[in-house]
Design a protein around this motif. Structure first.
Motif, PDB file in Angstrom:
ATOM      1  N   PHE A 134      19.206  60.980  44.933  1.00  0.00           N
ATOM      2  CA  PHE A 134      20.172  59.886  44.919  1.00  0.00           C
ATOM      3  C   PHE A 134      19.458  58.527  44.977  1.00  0.00           C
ATOM      4  O   PHE A 134      19.771  57.610  44.224  1.00  0.00           O
ATOM      5  CB  PHE A 134      21.131  60.042  46.122  1.00  0.00           C
ATOM      6  N   ILE A 135      18.460  58.438  45.863  1.00  0.00           N
ATOM      7  CA  ILE A 135      17.797  57.149  46.088  1.00  0.00           C
ATOM      8  C   ILE A 135      17.074  56.681  44.820  1.00  0.00           C
ATOM      9  O   ILE A 135      17.052  55.495  44.497  1.00  0.00           O
ATOM     10  CB  ILE A 135      16.835  57.217  47.331  1.00  0.00           C
ATOM     11  N   VAL A 136      16.527  57.633  44.072  1.00  0.00           N
ATOM     12  CA  VAL A 136      15.827  57.285  42.824  1.00  0.00           C
ATOM     13  C   VAL A 136      16.838  56.722  41.823  1.00  0.00           C
ATOM     14  O   VAL A 136      16.612  55.677  41.203  1.00  0.00           O
ATOM     15  CB  VAL A 136      15.103  58.525  42.233  1.00  0.00           C
ATOM     16  N   ASN A 137      17.980  57.390  41.690  1.00  0.00           N
ATOM     17  CA  ASN A 137      19.021  56.914  40.767  1.00  0.00           C
ATOM     18  C   ASN A 137      19.492  55.521  41.167  1.00  0.00           C
ATOM     19  O   ASN A 137      19.664  54.638  40.342  1.00  0.00           O
ATOM     20  CB  ASN A 137      20.221  57.864  40.768  1.00  0.00           C
ATOM     21  N   PHE A 138      19.701  55.366  42.472  1.00  0.00           N
ATOM     22  CA  PHE A 138      20.210  54.102  43.001  1.00  0.00           C
ATOM     23  C   PHE A 138      19.241  52.953  42.676  1.00  0.00           C
ATOM     24  O   PHE A 138      19.633  51.906  42.162  1.00  0.00           O
ATOM     25  CB  PHE A 138      20.409  54.235  44.520  1.00  0.00           C
ATOM     26  N   LEU A 139      17.951  53.202  42.950  1.00  0.00           N
ATOM     27  CA  LEU A 139      16.965  52.136  42.729  1.00  0.00           C
ATOM     28  C   LEU A 139      16.801  51.817  41.242  1.00  0.00           C
ATOM     29  O   LEU A 139      16.694  50.659  40.857  1.00  0.00           O
ATOM     30  CB  LEU A 139      15.614  52.520  43.351  1.00  0.00           C
ATOM     31  N   TRP A 143      17.557  48.229  39.689  1.00  0.00           N
ATOM     32  CA  TRP A 143      16.492  47.510  38.967  1.00  0.00           C
ATOM     33  C   TRP A 143      16.979  47.093  37.588  1.00  0.00           C
ATOM     34  O   TRP A 143      16.764  45.966  37.153  1.00  0.00           O
ATOM     35  CB  TRP A 143      15.262  48.424  38.876  1.00  0.00           C
ATOM     36  N   ARG A 144      17.683  47.994  36.891  1.00  0.00           N
ATOM     37  CA  ARG A 144      18.095  47.689  35.514  1.00  0.00           C
ATOM     38  C   ARG A 144      19.342  46.827  35.421  1.00  0.00           C
ATOM     39  O   ARG A 144      19.475  45.989  34.554  1.00  0.00           O
ATOM     40  CB  ARG A 144      18.402  48.980  34.763  1.00  0.00           C
ATOM     41  N   TYR A 145      20.294  47.092  36.329  1.00  0.00           N
ATOM     42  CA  TYR A 145      21.615  46.456  36.144  1.00  0.00           C
ATOM     43  C   TYR A 145      22.081  45.660  37.354  1.00  0.00           C
ATOM     44  O   TYR A 145      23.255  45.303  37.436  1.00  0.00           O
ATOM     45  CB  TYR A 145      22.664  47.529  35.799  1.00  0.00           C
ATOM     46  N   GLY A 146      21.169  45.388  38.282  1.00  0.00           N
ATOM     47  CA  GLY A 146      21.561  44.647  39.478  1.00  0.00           C
ATOM     48  C   GLY A 146      22.674  45.399  40.196  1.00  0.00           C
ATOM     49  O   GLY A 146      22.649  46.631  40.288  1.00  0.00           O
ATOM     50  N   PHE A 147      23.700  44.613  40.639  1.00  0.00           N
ATOM     51  CA  PHE A 147      24.771  45.262  41.403  1.00  0.00           C
ATOM     52  C   PHE A 147      25.936  45.737  40.525  1.00  0.00           C
ATOM     53  O   PHE A 147      26.968  46.137  41.024  1.00  0.00           O
ATOM     54  CB  PHE A 147      25.265  44.323  42.510  1.00  0.00           C
TER      55      PHE A 147
END
Ligand SMILES: Cc1cc2nc3c(=O)[nH]c(=O)nc-3n(C[C@H](O)[C@H](O)[C@H](O)COP(=O)(O)OP(=O)(O)OC[C@H]3O[C@@H](n4cnc5c(N)ncnc54)[C@H](O)[C@@H]3O)c2cc1C
Length: 509
Positions: A134-139, A143-147
């Motif tokens: 999950f944490i990898v997907n989240f980061l 990184w790519r799309y901000g919030f």
């Protein structure tokens, strides 16, 4: 999510919404119940309508359900090798409370969960592949799309919170005479705005980036509705909710719910195609006249007709979907309303995937992605490519990696050619194609949605699909139409089109 909404959801989940609030709220019965009701179509809409009509009108009424094809309609399975697979409507959101209630009532379990993993393909290569972490997907998303990603989840959640109000209204027996009024009762003017602008317009005006729409949102609308981000904002939100976690399906196939509801409602299934409906006026015992609907139909032994007090049309009145003539109505009722249904071809292939089609150097033995979504790239042939699991998960089942022969489902707008299939698969043991007129082609701003009420006691359930097409939408519409039919029969006007229900019912929980 605010605590009050949480408690509403919690109560709904606990099933308290199924208890006796209705009886407290119902007015006394004013006239005899109807004797005969016809439902045209035995998809999830028609069978849910039969179920709710039985609930509203009691044991005494005869309910006939007409269906020329198989019970389930757009819920259908096909056999590939030893197992059955969904080829039509496949996944259900965890907050689809009618669908949840149906399987509980019918004693059918949900299908055993098999974890999914998603990737995005731009026609040349995989631009995103979900990690198991999950944490990898989240980061990566951050990184790519901000919030954008987090905000999208919050936006969908806020729409879902308003959407959930319909269950409380229906539990109290309230019904709505048009799709617009139903939407307004759930989400006020904001829901009407949503159906009248594109998802793209809505999300851009809310500050989402175009790149996020192209990379993430469009692949989701393409897999769920075969269309771009120019679908309406409401169906767009439904589509994005369809990318939530916790999606489920019915063990043994979603169409089991339809056969179960039909059985439970003690309706009679008439295997026939309805060809026309007309109004007939007959003298009654008291000397006054009574009107009935004459339903004309064709079955294996020829044509026949029957008279009904109430008729519910539970199939789209659109070109290619049904062809029912309405005669003697003033104003006239068209056989086909304006607007088209979108073709989605569902191709199931039992075979070995060609990894180079996806432009990835990843070894097939390590490729465990279940759903490859696609961006809206010019010339792109497929809407999605998914590794699918049987409708009943056998003990010890694990989804095989792409290095093994298994069943893939490809959604595309047109039939796949032999060359296209050859590009995608190294080998094919069997291929099964189903061409669906799947859901409306959404083109906001919206023309007026077809009405729920076609005539005094003639109702149209699939009008709701012009807001959004999904199993739960048909179930919500089925309940609405059953309540509407009941209240109009018994002249309980106070239960129809009430304003400001959300505020008025707030104190009731
Ligand atoms: C490929 C695909 C994927 C989908 N994925 C999902 C999903 O994952 N989740 C989801 O919630 N929804 C999904 N949907 C949408 C969902 O399947 C539909 O919204 C829903 O099943 C519609 O049900 P219905 O009963 O209203 O209509 P239908 O299922 O179309 O039922 C109408 C019935 O009426 C019958 N009929 C037609 N004409 C006549 C006549 N003249 N007389 C008598 N009967 C007639 C038809 O034979 C049919 O059985 C998908 C749809 C498709 C096609």
């Amino acid at each position: 999510m605010n605590p009050r909404t949480l408690s509403l959801r919690a109560l709904l989940f606990l099933g308290l919404w199924q208890t006796g609030w209705r009886s407290l709220a119902s007015a006394p019965e004013l006239q005899d119940p109807p004797k005969k009701i016809a439902v045209v179509g035995a998809g999830i809409g028609g069978t849910a309508a039969a179920f709710f009509l039985r609930q509203e009108f009691g044991a005494g009424v005869k309910i006939d359900v007409f269906e020329p094809g198989s019970v389930g309609g757009r819920l259908e399975t096909v056999k590939m090798g030893d197992y059955e697979y969904e080829t039509g409507g496949s996944v259900i959101h965890p907050l689809n409370l009618h669908m949840k209630h149906f399987i509980e009532k019918l004693g059918i379990p949900p299908r055993k969960d098999v974890p999914t993993k998603m990737a995005i393909f731009d026609g040349k290569e995989l631009t995103f592949e979900e990690s198991n972490w999950f944490i990898v997907n989240f980061l990566r998303m951050l990184w790519r799309y901000g919030f954008n990603f987090l905000r999208m989840q919050m936006w969908v959640e806020s729409i879902l919170d308003k959407f959930m109000r319909i269950y409380q209204y229906q539990q109290y027996g309230y019904s709505f005479s048009s799709v617009e009024r139903l939407l307004h009762a759930m989400g006020g003017d904001s829901f009407l705005t949503l159906v009248n602008e594109t998802l793209e317009e809505t999300m851009i005006s809310q500050g989402f980036s175009q790149i996020f729409l192209n990379d993430i949102v469009a692949p989701i609308t393409r897999v769920n509705y075969g269309q771009s981000v120019r679908i309406n904002g409401f169906v767009g939100a439904v589509s994005l909710a369809g990318a939530d976690s916790g999606l489920w399906a019915v063990d043994g196939g979603n169409k089991r719910v339809c056969t179960g509801l039909l059985y439970h409602s003690k309706s009679e299934l008439i295997s026939a195609r309805v060809t026309s409906i007309s109004v007939k006026v007959r003298p009654s015992k008291t000397g006054a006249t009574t009107s009935f609907y004459e339903v004309n139909y064709v079955d294996a032994s020829g044509s026949a007709h029957s008279l009904y007090d109430i008729v519910v049309i539970a199939t789209p009145l659109h070109q290619g979907k049904s062809d029912i003539a309405f005669s003697g109505f003033s104003p006239p009722i068209p056989s086909h309303y304006p607007g088209r249904y979108h073709q989605t071809v569902s191709t199931l292939v039992h075979g070995l995937l060609n990894m180079s089609y996806l432009g990835t150097a990843e070894p097939a033995s390590k490729f465990t992605v279940s759903d490859v979504l696609t961006t809206d790239t010019k010339g792109s042939v497929i809407n999605s490519l998914s590794s699918i699991d049987p409708v009943h998960i056998p003990p010890g089942y694990n989804r095989p990696p792409a290095s093994q022969t298994k069943v893939w489902k490809v959604f595309s707008q047109h039939s796949l050619t032999q060359e296209q299939l050859q590009d995608m698969f190294i080998s094919r043991d069997s291929v099964s194609e189903t061409k669906w007129l799947a859901y409306p082609t959404y083109h906001p701003p919206h023309r007026k949605t077809p009405p729920f009420i076609l005539h005094n006691r003639l109702y149209y359930l699939n009008a709701v699909e012009w807001a959004a097409s999904a199993m739960e939408m048909s179930a919500i519409s089925a309940r609405n139409v059953a309540l509407l039919a009941h209240h109009r029969w018994h002249q309980q006007e106070g239960k129809i089109d009430q304003e400001d229900l959300h505020t008025r019912l707030r104190g009731e929980l």
